[in-house]
Scaffold this motif. Structure first.
Motif, short mmCIF file in Angstrom:
data_model
loop_
_atom_site.label_atom_id
_atom_site.label_comp_id
_atom_site.label_asym_id
_atom_site.label_seq_id
_atom_site.Cartn_x
_atom_site.Cartn_y
_atom_site.Cartn_z
N HIS A 169 -6.02 0.12 -1.42
CA HIS A 169 -7.42 -0.16 -1.14
C HIS A 169 -8.31 0.69 -2.04
CE1 HIS A 169 -6.47 -2.35 2.57
NE2 HIS A 169 -5.68 -1.37 2.92
N HIS A 225 0.83 -1.22 0.00
CA HIS A 225 0.00 0.00 0.00
C HIS A 225 0.86 1.26 0.00
CE1 HIS A 225 -3.68 -2.30 0.72
NE2 HIS A 225 -2.90 -3.09 1.45
N ASP A 230 -3.94 3.52 2.72
CA ASP A 230 -3.51 3.75 4.10
C ASP A 230 -2.03 3.45 4.34
OD1 ASP A 230 -3.86 1.07 3.71
OD2 ASP A 230 -4.83 0.69 5.62
N HIS A 265 2.65 -1.64 4.64
CA HIS A 265 2.03 -0.32 4.76
C HIS A 265 3.05 0.76 5.15
CE1 HIS A 265 -1.76 -2.63 4.91
NE2 HIS A 265 -2.41 -1.51 4.72
ZN ZN Z 1 -4.42 -1.36 4.35
#
Ligand code: ZN
Ligand code: AMP
Ligand code: FE
Ligand code: FE
Length: 281
Positions: free
Chosen positions: A40, A10, A15, A250
């Motif tokens: 996402h 991501h 996020d 992330h």
């Molecule tokens: Zn995520």
């Protein structure tokens, strides 16, 4: 060692903490050779990721997404559907994603209104600012609540307020699992079930995936143990699904976070995935 492949990560367009450029530079530094950027409900980071990747000859970026769909048996639960090899510059595809994100924004505004009514006023503009370019959601509202001094921690903001039974909760917009799969396939992609162990009643769901148009499921996932991966690999094979995977990086920076390149499928599996995408299977 084989080709370093990671099919789940991501950026700040959802996020993640790194911009697409920063993420791609990290991939190059870490020697990742094939990587899927899978934000996402958004492909907004892909042009930038591809542009940066063109400066790193050893690195190939696969255009991807992770759609938050409704669980087929319980629409209050989620199934995350990964899509790979997307021809994402497609009008209707982008319009559907934009509508989904706009609905998330309206829903977040309603939660902020409820919080104000409950005596926890937060400034909408600040929530929007925290979310930045990301698809807006409860974690951003929680952060604003903490900032405003109403609640001590993000976790506490969920208790009784933002969690599913919380007083300020408003349900998220819905996209069914079949619709998510169809959307991915409409732009030449293949659909893969993300992190099955986090999915409600996954053991009953997995055998039905092929019939729903899924091509694979994640097996080599950052947080899954060797035993879990073995079990999932068998389940994937039994059900005619490709065993894919990735770090789900992330950039949170927490202890034990799986870094880019830390998990992923074998090269033959990736090649099989790509062949199936090309065949429109
Ligand atoms: Zn995520
Ligand atoms: P949303 O998509 O806006 O419904 O927000 C869902 C996200 O909120 C999840 O992906 C988690 O990151 C976070 N979340 C959900 N429940 C909790 C909880 N009890 N504590 C902290 N974070 C949570
Ligand atoms: Fe996910
Ligand atoms: Fe993810």
């Amino acid at each position: 060692m084989g080709t370093v492949i990671d099919l789940h990560m991501h950026t700040t367009l959802s996020d993640g903490r790194r911009t697409p450029t920063e993420l791609v530079r990290l991939l190059a530094e870490r020697g990742v050779e094939i990587a899927a950027v899978s934000d996402h409900d958004s492909t907004e980071g892909l042009d930038e990721a591809q542009a940066e990747a063109s400066r790193h000859p050893g690195l190939r970026i696969i255009p991807a997404i992770e759609i938050s769909a409704d669980h087929p048996d319980d629409e209050t639960a989620e199934v995350h559907v990964l899509g790979y090899f997307l021809r994402y510059h497609d009008g209707p595809f982008q319009e559907r994603l934009a509508r989904f994100r706009a609905e998330r924004e309206t829903r977040a505004q309603r939660m902020v209104e409820r919080l104000t009514g409950l005596g926890y006023p937060v400034v909408w503009e600040r929530v929007a600012q925290i979310a930045g370019e990301a698809s807006i959601g409860r974690p951003h509202i929680a952060q604003a609540l903490v900032e405003a001094g109403h609640i001590a921690t993000v976790k506490d903001a969920f208790k009784g307020l933002l969690d599913d039974d919380g007083a300020a909760f408003v349900s998220r917009p819905h996209i069914s699992t079949p619709e998510a799969v169809a959307l991915i396939r409409s732009v030449g992609g293949v659909a893969v079930l993300a992190h099955p162990l986090f999915v409600k009643e996954w053991e009953g769901l997995v055998p039905r995936l092929a019939g729903m148009g899924f091509t694979g499921m994640e097996v080599h996932y950052g947080e899954f143990s060797a035993e879990e991966r073995l079990r999932l690999a068998r389940l994937a094979e039994t059900n005619g699904l490709l065993a894919t995977g990735g770090s789900d990086y992330h950039g949170f920076g927490h202890e034990g976070e799986t870094l880019p390149g830390g998990a992923g499928p074998s090269l033959p599996t990736l090649e099989a995935l790509e062949r199936l995408a090309e065949a429109g299977a």
